[in-house]
Design a protein around this motif. Sequence first.
Motif, mmCIF file in Angstrom:
data_model
loop_
_atom_site.group_PDB
_atom_site.id
_atom_site.type_symbol
_atom_site.label_atom_id
_atom_site.label_comp_id
_atom_site.label_asym_id
_atom_site.label_seq_id
_atom_site.Cartn_x
_atom_site.Cartn_y
_atom_site.Cartn_z
ATOM 1 N N LYS A 1 0.838 -1.201 0.000
ATOM 2 C CA LYS A 1 0.000 0.000 0.000
ATOM 3 C C LYS A 1 0.872 1.250 0.000
ATOM 4 O O LYS A 1 0.610 2.203 -0.742
ATOM 5 C CB LYS A 1 -0.909 -0.030 1.232
ATOM 6 N N ASP A 2 1.950 1.223 0.806
ATOM 7 C CA ASP A 2 2.862 2.376 0.861
ATOM 8 C C ASP A 2 3.451 2.675 -0.513
ATOM 9 O O ASP A 2 3.516 3.824 -0.941
ATOM 10 C CB ASP A 2 4.015 2.098 1.842
ATOM 11 N N VAL A 3 3.868 1.596 -1.197
ATOM 12 C CA VAL A 3 4.453 1.794 -2.529
ATOM 13 C C VAL A 3 3.418 2.375 -3.479
ATOM 14 O O VAL A 3 3.709 3.272 -4.276
ATOM 15 C CB VAL A 3 5.036 0.472 -3.074
ATOM 16 N N MET A 4 2.192 1.883 -3.379
ATOM 17 C CA MET A 4 1.144 2.376 -4.272
ATOM 18 C C MET A 4 0.903 3.872 -4.065
ATOM 19 O O MET A 4 0.763 4.646 -5.020
ATOM 20 C CB MET A 4 -0.158 1.588 -4.052
ATOM 21 N N VAL A 5 0.868 4.284 -2.802
ATOM 22 C CA VAL A 5 0.647 5.706 -2.496
ATOM 23 C C VAL A 5 1.820 6.536 -3.031
ATOM 24 O O VAL A 5 1.634 7.603 -3.632
ATOM 25 C CB VAL A 5 0.467 5.903 -0.979
ATOM 26 N N GLU A 6 3.006 6.004 -2.828
ATOM 27 C CA GLU A 6 4.201 6.705 -3.284
ATOM 28 C C GLU A 6 4.211 6.864 -4.808
ATOM 29 O O GLU A 6 4.594 7.900 -5.343
ATOM 30 C CB GLU A 6 5.407 5.888 -2.835
ATOM 31 N N LEU A 7 3.752 5.808 -5.505
ATOM 32 C CA LEU A 7 3.691 5.877 -6.964
ATOM 33 C C LEU A 7 2.773 7.006 -7.397
ATOM 34 O O LEU A 7 3.082 7.784 -8.290
ATOM 35 C CB LEU A 7 3.171 4.544 -7.534
ATOM 36 N N LYS A 8 1.630 7.097 -6.717
ATOM 37 C CA LYS A 8 0.678 8.169 -7.043
ATOM 38 C C LYS A 8 1.320 9.534 -6.821
ATOM 39 O O LYS A 8 1.169 10.452 -7.629
ATOM 40 C CB LYS A 8 -0.585 8.029 -6.195
ATOM 41 N N GLN A 9 2.052 9.642 -5.704
ATOM 42 C CA GLN A 9 2.673 10.938 -5.405
ATOM 43 C C GLN A 9 3.718 11.314 -6.442
ATOM 44 O O GLN A 9 3.977 12.486 -6.674
ATOM 45 C CB GLN A 9 3.306 10.913 -4.010
ATOM 46 N N ARG A 10 4.314 10.296 -7.071
ATOM 47 C CA ARG A 10 5.286 10.571 -8.125
ATOM 48 C C ARG A 10 4.605 10.778 -9.472
ATOM 49 O O ARG A 10 5.265 10.843 -10.509
ATOM 50 C CB ARG A 10 6.289 9.431 -8.216
ATOM 51 N N GLY A 11 3.278 10.863 -9.458
ATOM 52 C CA GLY A 11 2.562 11.189 -10.685
ATOM 53 C C GLY A 11 2.190 9.979 -11.534
ATOM 54 O O GLY A 11 1.745 10.113 -12.674
ATOM 55 N N LYS A 12 2.390 8.771 -10.996
ATOM 56 C CA LYS A 12 2.040 7.566 -11.757
ATOM 57 C C LYS A 12 0.563 7.272 -11.579
ATOM 58 O O LYS A 12 -0.069 7.712 -10.617
ATOM 59 C CB LYS A 12 2.845 6.371 -11.252
ATOM 60 N N THR A 13 0.040 6.498 -12.496
ATOM 61 C CA THR A 13 -1.348 6.082 -12.394
ATOM 62 C C THR A 13 -1.370 4.624 -11.939
ATOM 63 O O THR A 13 -0.627 3.813 -12.463
ATOM 64 C CB THR A 13 -2.034 6.186 -13.771
ATOM 65 N N VAL A 14 -2.201 4.348 -10.958
ATOM 66 C CA VAL A 14 -2.283 2.975 -10.450
ATOM 67 C C VAL A 14 -3.711 2.475 -10.611
ATOM 68 O O VAL A 14 -4.651 3.103 -10.151
ATOM 69 C CB VAL A 14 -1.878 2.904 -8.963
ATOM 70 N N ILE A 15 -3.851 1.348 -11.297
ATOM 71 C CA ILE A 15 -5.166 0.723 -11.414
ATOM 72 C C ILE A 15 -5.070 -0.618 -10.717
ATOM 73 O O ILE A 15 -4.128 -1.370 -10.957
ATOM 74 C CB ILE A 15 -5.551 0.493 -12.891
ATOM 75 N N PHE A 16 -5.983 -0.906 -9.833
ATOM 76 C CA PHE A 16 -5.955 -2.244 -9.251
ATOM 77 C C PHE A 16 -7.340 -2.810 -9.099
ATOM 78 O O PHE A 16 -8.308 -2.097 -8.902
ATOM 79 C CB PHE A 16 -5.159 -2.289 -7.942
ATOM 80 N N SER A 17 -7.410 -4.112 -9.272
ATOM 81 C CA SER A 17 -8.703 -4.767 -9.128
ATOM 82 C C SER A 17 -8.727 -5.423 -7.762
ATOM 83 O O SER A 17 -7.704 -5.816 -7.227
ATOM 84 C CB SER A 17 -8.866 -5.841 -10.203
ATOM 85 N N THR A 18 -9.902 -5.488 -7.207
ATOM 86 C CA THR A 18 -10.034 -6.125 -5.899
ATOM 87 C C THR A 18 -11.490 -6.460 -5.653
ATOM 88 O O THR A 18 -12.383 -5.919 -6.306
ATOM 89 C CB THR A 18 -9.503 -5.221 -4.769
ATOM 90 N N HIS A 19 -11.717 -7.399 -4.767
ATOM 91 C CA HIS A 19 -13.089 -7.524 -4.296
ATOM 92 C C HIS A 19 -13.129 -7.218 -2.797
ATOM 93 O O HIS A 19 -14.111 -7.475 -2.139
ATOM 94 C CB HIS A 19 -13.676 -8.891 -4.650
ATOM 95 N N LEU A 20 -12.018 -6.670 -2.289
ATOM 96 C CA LEU A 20 -11.999 -6.236 -0.891
ATOM 97 C C LEU A 20 -12.316 -4.742 -0.850
ATOM 98 O O LEU A 20 -11.509 -3.898 -1.208
ATOM 99 C CB LEU A 20 -10.617 -6.482 -0.290
ATOM 100 N N MET A 21 -13.536 -4.417 -0.409
ATOM 101 C CA MET A 21 -14.007 -3.047 -0.497
ATOM 102 C C MET A 21 -13.265 -2.111 0.455
ATOM 103 O O MET A 21 -13.080 -0.933 0.154
ATOM 104 C CB MET A 21 -15.507 -2.982 -0.189
#
Lengths: 441, 320
Positions: free
Chosen positions: B178-198
Motif C-alpha cells: 500500500k505504501d508503494v502504491m501511495v508513493e507511486l501516485k505521489q510521483r505522478g504515476k497512475t495505479v489501477i488495481f482490481s479487488t473484491h476487498l471493499m
Amino acid sequence: MDRLMAVIKREYLERVRTKWFIISTIFGPVFLAVIMVLPGLLTVRNMRAIQVTDFRIIDATGSGLGERVARTLRDRAERDPARIAAAEAGTALDQLAETEVVPTPADGVAAAESTATADVMAGVTRGYMVIDSATLSSTGKARYAGKNASSIAEMNQIEAALRGALVSQRLEAAGINSVRADSISRVRADMETERITSNGRGGSGLVSAIFGFVIAFLLYMMIILYGQNILRGVLEEKTTRVAEVVISSISPETLLAGKVIGVGAVGLTQQLIWLGFAVGIGTYGMAMATASGAVAFTLPTVTVFQMVALILYFLLGYTFYAALFAAVGAMCSSQEEAAQASQPVIMLLVAAVIMVQPIMTNPTGTLGTVMSILPFSSPIIMPLVMSGTQVPAWQIATSLGGLLLACLGAIWVSARIYRVGLLMTGKRPSMKELMRWIRYA
Amino acid sequence: MTELALDIRAISKSFAEHTAVDGLSLAIPKGSVYGLLGPNGAGKTTTIRMILNIIGPDSGSISIFGSPNTDRRVIDRVGYLPEERGLYKKMQVRRALRFLAELKGVSGREADHRIVWWMERLALKTPEKDWGLAKIDELSRGMQQKVQFIGTLLHDPDLVILDEPFSGLDPINAQALKDVMVELKQRGKTVIFSTHLMDNAERLCDSVCIIARGKKVLDGTIATVKAEHGANTVALSVSSGREVIAAMLRGDPAVERVDDQNRYFEVTLRRDADKQALLRAIVATGVEIERFEVVQPSLHQIFLEKVGATGVEPGMTGHG
C-alpha cells in the motif's frame, strides 16, 4: 530484437548452467558409444570366442562324416585368431570340449535321439546333431536340437563346419587324398567394401554406413531430447503462470521464437563440444591405429555440399519438431497430460527411426527414397541415405524444400495454438476446439 | 480536462460459452489511484488482459496515454502484476528480475541497480541475508509475491496495473504494498488495481468502477459515489433487545436492507423514507438506543446494493 535476445539469452543460459547439461555433455558420448558400439563388439567377440565343440553328433551316414565334422570344428577352433592371440599373451584358455560322435545304423536314430535328449536335459551335453543319408544328398539336410539352438552364431559355426566337412568328403570321393581335401575345404574369404561416388572413391562402404547411422541417430537424439526440452519449458511457463507476465511485455510469437532458437543453440553447443571430442579422439585414434598397423581405413570424405545439407536438415528438422512440441506444451496443463499428448509427435519420429535399419541395407530402394522426401522423416533418413549412396540433387532439393514448407506450416500452426493455449487452463482442447484456436487466434 | 492515462471505449469480449465483457467504457485520469471492483467472474481480469493487449477485444478501442494499446512502445510504459502469480522456479531471483526488466527494454546494468534498490526497500536484501542470490522456489510465498511486485515496477512504468494485489499477503506485506502504491501516485504515476476487498478500495482509491457481469454498474470518485448513495443509511445500535429491533426493522416498509454488523446495524432506507418516523418507531419498542446516526454508506454497502441487483452470474468462477 533486443527482447528476442533477452528470451534467447535466458533460455540458453538457464539450460547451459544446469547440472543436467554438463552431465549429458560429458556422458552423452560415453552413453552413445556404449549403446551403439557395445552390442556390435559383443557380437563380434561372441562369434570369435565361443567355439562350439560341446555337443553330440548322431552319425547315421555310415561314411565317417560325423568324425570329419568334429575334426573340422576342432581345427577351426584352434585356428581362431582370438584364441591364438590369447595363447600368445599367455592367457589361460578354456579347454576345448571333445565333440562326441555316435555312429548309428539308420534304424537306430530314434533311440539315439531320445538318449541324447535325456542327456541334454540332464546337462551331460549341450545339444545333438543328426546327420544321415539326406545329409549326403544334394539337399545337405541335417538337424540340430539343443539348449543353444537359438544362438545364431553357434548354429552358423556348426553349419559352416558341416559344409566344410561335406566339401572335403566329396573331394575325397572325387579321388583327392583326405589331407589335401581338408586343406582345400578350409578356404577363407573376406571381402572389403568401398564406396564409389561421382567424386571418386569414397572410403570404406562399411565405415560410411556406420557414419550415416551415427549421424541419423544423433539427429534423432537431438530432436527428441531438445524437442521435449521445449515442451517442458512451455509447460513450466504455463503452469507457473510466468507466461502471462512475459506476454504482457512481448508477443507470444517472440517468446516462441526465442525459446526455439535458445534451446536449439544449446543443442548446437552440445554437438560442437561432441564434435570437438570426436575430432580429437578420431585424430589420436587414427594415429594409433595406423602406427600399430592394425586397421587402415579412411573416414568417408564429407563434401561441403553434404555438410551444408546436413546442417540444414538438423536446423529444419529440429525447428519442425520443436514447433510441434511447443504446441503440445501449450495445449496441456500437466506433465502427465503432455506425455500423453506428445505421443503422436514422438510416433512421427519413431516411424522414421525404425526405418533406419531396412533403409541402411538398401538405401536406394523405394522406402529410402520416399522416407527421405517426406518432411517428418527426411531430417533423419536423408542424411543416412546421403552417406550411403549418391543422391540426385533434385531429390535433395525436393526433400529440403518440402521440409522447409512443413517447417513454416508447423510454426504458423503452433504459434496460433501457443497464443491461445498459453493462457488457457483446465482441460485439454478437443480437436474441434483446436481448429477454432488455429482459425481465430 | 485532465489527460487520460487510460481511455476504454465500449469494449466487448465473448468466449465460446459466455460474454465476459460487454460494452465497457472507462476513463481513468492520469495520476490517480483507480479501483476496479466486482465480484468474481465479473470480467475484471479479462478487462485487464485486454488493456495489456494480451487478448484483443471483439469490438471497441483502448488507448493508453493517447496511443492505441497495440503500440508496443506504450505497452512498455505499463507495469502489470497478474492475479495468478508465478516466476521461473529454478531461476535465481536476480536473474529472473533482470529478465523481466529486459523484456521491457531496460538494459541489464540499469536493471541491476534498480533490483538492488527495490530488494533493499522491500527487505529482501538485508545486511544479513541477500535473497537475490537464492532461487525463486527457496523463497516463501510472501517473498515471491514481493519479488513479482518488484518485477512489475523495474522499468519505472507510468501506468501500473495490479490484479488482486492484496490476495495472499500478510498485513505487514500488504502495508508495504500500500505504501508503494501511495508513493507511486505521489510521483505522478497512475495505479489501477482490481479487488473484491471493499475496505482496501475505500481507503486507497481516488475513483472506483464497479463492474458486474461484464458491464459497468457505476463509476466515479469515491466522494461522488458516496454522495450519490448517501443520506439514506443509518447506523443503529442498542444495548438490549437486538432481536426485537431486528424483527421490527425487517417488517418496516421504509427499510430497504438491514446489514447486521454485530456491534451495530447498518440500515439502508428507501430513497424517500422518513428517518424521524423510523426513530420514533424504534423508541416506541422501548429498547435502549446507544447510537442512531445518519452515515455515508460504506463502499461495501454500495457494492452490495448495486451488484446485489445484477447478481453474480451463477456457475462462473475464477477469472474475473
